[in-house]
Design an enzyme around this catalytic site. Structure first.
Site, PDB file in Angstrom:
ATOM      1  N   ASP A  22     -11.907  -4.533  17.303  1.00 46.63           N
ATOM      2  CA  ASP A  22     -12.644  -3.295  17.065  1.00 46.63           C
ATOM      3  C   ASP A  22     -13.705  -3.138  18.152  1.00 46.63           C
ATOM      4  O   ASP A  22     -14.385  -4.102  18.497  1.00 46.63           O
ATOM      5  CB  ASP A  22     -13.353  -3.381  15.705  1.00 46.63           C
ATOM      6  CG  ASP A  22     -13.033  -2.214  14.800  1.00 46.63           C
ATOM      7  OD1 ASP A  22     -13.389  -1.088  15.175  1.00 46.63           O
ATOM      8  OD2 ASP A  22     -12.444  -2.437  13.734  1.00 46.63           O
ATOM      9  N   ASP A  79     -13.834   2.497  17.312  1.00 45.68           N
ATOM     10  CA  ASP A  79     -14.438   2.999  16.082  1.00 45.68           C
ATOM     11  C   ASP A  79     -15.169   4.325  16.302  1.00 45.68           C
ATOM     12  O   ASP A  79     -15.947   4.458  17.256  1.00 45.68           O
ATOM     13  CB  ASP A  79     -15.451   1.942  15.607  1.00 45.68           C
ATOM     14  CG  ASP A  79     -16.106   2.309  14.308  1.00 45.68           C
ATOM     15  OD1 ASP A  79     -15.405   2.275  13.292  1.00 45.68           O
ATOM     16  OD2 ASP A  79     -17.312   2.632  14.317  1.00 45.68           O
ATOM     17  N   GLU A 131     -10.237   5.714  16.551  1.00 46.79           N
ATOM     18  CA  GLU A 131     -10.234   6.209  15.179  1.00 46.79           C
ATOM     19  C   GLU A 131     -10.395   7.723  15.161  1.00 46.79           C
ATOM     20  O   GLU A 131     -11.372   8.244  15.691  1.00 46.79           O
ATOM     21  CB  GLU A 131     -11.372   5.557  14.399  1.00 46.79           C
ATOM     22  CG  GLU A 131     -11.398   5.970  12.952  1.00 46.79           C
ATOM     23  CD  GLU A 131     -12.639   5.478  12.232  1.00 46.79           C
ATOM     24  OE1 GLU A 131     -12.599   5.371  11.011  1.00 46.79           O
ATOM     25  OE2 GLU A 131     -13.654   5.219  12.896  1.00 46.79           O
ATOM     26  N   HIS A 137      -9.570  -0.566   5.869  1.00 49.08           N
ATOM     27  CA  HIS A 137     -10.800  -1.064   5.251  1.00 49.08           C
ATOM     28  C   HIS A 137     -11.720   0.058   4.758  1.00 49.08           C
ATOM     29  O   HIS A 137     -12.758  -0.226   4.168  1.00 49.08           O
ATOM     30  CB  HIS A 137     -11.546  -1.936   6.268  1.00 49.08           C
ATOM     31  CG  HIS A 137     -11.986  -1.136   7.455  1.00 49.08           C
ATOM     32  ND1 HIS A 137     -11.102  -0.585   8.357  1.00 49.08           N
ATOM     33  CD2 HIS A 137     -13.218  -0.761   7.873  1.00 49.08           C
ATOM     34  CE1 HIS A 137     -11.768   0.096   9.271  1.00 49.08           C
ATOM     35  NE2 HIS A 137     -13.050   0.014   9.003  1.00 49.08           N
ATOM     36  N   ASP A 138     -11.372   1.300   5.047  1.00 43.50           N
ATOM     37  CA  ASP A 138     -12.183   2.431   4.581  1.00 43.50           C
ATOM     38  C   ASP A 138     -11.504   3.180   3.436  1.00 43.50           C
ATOM     39  O   ASP A 138     -11.962   4.264   3.044  1.00 43.50           O
ATOM     40  CB  ASP A 138     -12.422   3.420   5.729  1.00 43.50           C
ATOM     41  CG  ASP A 138     -13.279   2.824   6.821  1.00 43.50           C
ATOM     42  OD1 ASP A 138     -14.162   2.004   6.515  1.00 43.50           O
ATOM     43  OD2 ASP A 138     -13.063   3.181   8.000  1.00 43.50           O
TER      44      ASP A 138
END
Ligand code: GLC
Length: 573
Positions: A127, A229, A283, A349-350
């Site tokens: 990330d 990200d 993202e 993860h979100d």
């Protein structure tokens, strides 16, 4: 404002060519790429495996489980942030980009992890969190120290004498206010996320150079790519125009794809990415197909893979419509049919857990619907991303009490509601369905205490179903979700028609079944997926008489196009 708007928007991946990376190194000029053929396994390090009993997953824990990861057949791991961080947002607030978070271990552990992954032909994507840093990063400490600091312009400041800044909405701020007043220099700084996540100023070429150096630092260690990200937010209109009332309900339109984003990406590609054979995923993909194509059109030399959230948006309704779901995935496939590439995922993860979100996690259907959803992710055109634990059919934990939550998004929203006298009971009920913490509970290894994740107290509660749902039990069962996942990954790896094949939607208006073919190089596969817990039939005009069944999620797959609840069947025609 729903957090889904955020997590329905933010990512992308890129490729380069001058260096073959350690794992399997392959690149060509015909459109075939290793990152298109890869199956990505996303791993949340905090919750994977704890090696030292502090209740927090760590790098040594991951190293101890590399044979397990390898046994899945996946070839890329995307690791959520492991850099030094005070953990306001679980590592998405970085205080030192060239160091490892103490909870997770040391740089020596990292070097071992990378070496051991490459030995197993698994690539590593990290990330890269550079829309913002932590407020504890040295840059920010310097920046806030004085208006004349050489680091002042690494961040966005609004001097107090100009009055109150133009309103900007913040995802995690208790008051939803993205400007925080700092009395030290009598100025406001910008934070789209929490107060401890000040936004970096990408308009400053010096800051961009710093980021490129950080990227080189990790790429020179041999990592195989970046997941970038919140990247669509980095470029900002620093004239700070006033946005229309209610703009926060369409935040990507206003925050995404800022004025110089493409210039910055092309610069990054020139300076860094083009010098390595890596994959980069940012993202979010803007708010239109054109936005996405501008990011991933190979001729533009920006990124190589879109990670859009339109599918997630559909599923965020309690009873989502399969017709809408099919429409979204078909639209994206056709947009990228000639050039560009997408990511295919149903969890991260979100998001809440895949099976709770898109399937049915009740005992009757948890396994079947998990397998059906895995079949979808691994048979679409695009790079599949599988989120740790989904290969076991892990489901939402559904906390009852705010005290069980660890996620800043839930906690700050709760505080906000308390402040304004809102309905916290309804909020907690809704969080059972939507909270990010549902997808962050510890991996369920076996039926030992805490699912074998830790010998200490886990940082977040372990799902109570672990005595039944765990990897050790599933290893022994040939019909388990885990073993189905392995078969499905193998099938994709053995059949490039599933990677590159043309996608054609069939029986478009069927409200229960998602049916499509994939065709390539003289082969044609048919995928039938019943997304409902009732029997369903499908009209395809295809004679299944001579079709061969390649895989199905029932012990004896249906051969006639009628599908049992959550049935998935793949035929070779
Ligand atoms: C991205 C991450 C999310 C994080 C946010 C702020 O959306 O996926 O977990 O909270 O950015 O960094």
């Amino acid at each position: 404002m729903s957090k889904f708007i955020l997590f329905s928007t933010l990512i992308i991946l890129t490729s380069c060519s001058s260096r073959q990376n350690a794992a399997t190194g392959s690149s060509d000029t015909t459109g075939r790429k290793w990152w298109k053929e890869a199956v990505v396994y996303q791993l949340y390090p905090r919750s994977f495996k704890d090696s030292d009993g502090d209740g927090i997953g760590d790098l040594k824990g991951i190293i101890s489980k590399l044979d397990y990861i390898s046994s899945l057949g996946v070839d890329v791991v995307w690791l959520n942030p492991i850099y030094s961080s005070p953990n306001d947002d679980n590592g998405y607030d970085i205080s030192d980009y060239r160091n490892i978070m103490k909870d997770f271990g040391t740089m020596a552990d990292f070097d071992t992890l990378l070496l051991e992954m490459h030995k197993r032909k698994i690539r590593l994507v990290m990330d890269l969190v550079v829309n913002h840093s932590s407020d504890e990063h040295l840059w920010f400490q310097q920046s806030r120290s004085s208006r004349t600091s050489p680091y002042r312009n690494y961040y966005h400041w609004w001097n107090g004498e100009r009055g109150v800044p133009t309103p900007r909405w913040s995802f995690f701020d208790i008051n939803s206010d993205a400007w925080k007043y700092d009395s030290l220099t009598k100025a406001y700084y910008l934070h789209y996320f929490s107060r401890k996540q000040p936004d970096l100023n990408w308009e400053n070429p010096q800051l961009r150079r710093e980021v490129y150096d950080i990227m080189k630092f990790w790429l020179d260690k041999g990592i195989d790519g970046f997941r970038m990200d919140a990247f669509q937010f980095v470029a900002k209109d620093t004239s700070w125009p006033v946005f229309p009332k209610g703009y926060e309900s369409n935040i990507i339109k206003y925050y995404g794809m800022g004025p110089h984003l493409h210039e910055y990406l092309q610069e990054m590609n020139r300076e860094v990415i083009s010098k390595y054979d890596v994959m980069t995923v940012a993202e979010g993909a803007g708010s239109t197909l054109k936005d996405a194509m501008d990011l991933v059109d190979p001729a533009r030399h920006e990124l190589n893979m879109a990670y859009h959230f339109e599918g997630m948006d559909v599923g965020n309704q309690p009873n989502y419509s399969l017709l809408d779901f099919k429409k979204v995935y078909s639209k994206w496939d056709s947009a990228m049919a000639e050039k560009g590439w997408v990511s295919i995922f149903l969890g991260n993860h979100d998001q809440p857990r895949m099976v709770s979100h898109w399937g049915d996690d009740s005992p009757a259907f948890r396994e079947l619907s998990s397998k059906m959803l895995t079949t979808f992710v691994l048979t679409m055109r695009g790079t599949p991303y599988c989120y740790y634990g989904d290969e076991l059919g892990m489901s939402n934990i559904r906390f009852d009490r705010i005290g069980d939550y660890r996620d800043i998004a839930t906690i700050n929203r709760f505080k906000h509601l308390v402040g304004e006298g809102g309905d916290t009971t309804a909020f907690l009920e809704e969080q059972k369905r939507t909270s990010r913490d549902n997808g962050r509970t510890p991996f369920q290894w076996d039926n030992a205490p805490n699912a074998g994740f830790t010998t200490g107290t886990p940082w977040i509660r372990v799902h109570p179903d672990y005595p039944a749902v765990n990897a050790a039990a599933q290893e022994k069962d040939p019909g388990s979700v885990l073993n189905y996942f392995r078969k499905m990954v193998r099938l994709r790896k053995d059949n490039q028609v599933l990677v590159y094949g043309k996608y054609t939607l069939l029986d478009k208006y069927n409200p229960d079944v998602y049916a499509y073919t994939r065709e390539w190089d003289g082969r044609r596969l048919l995928v039938l997926l019943n997304f409902k817990g009732t029997t369903a039939s499908v009209k395809t005009d295809i004679d299944l008489g001579k079709a061969k069944i390649l895989l199905g999620n029932y012990p004896a797959p249906s051969g006639d196009g009628n599908l049992r609840p959550y049935e998935a069947v793949i035929y070779e025609l």
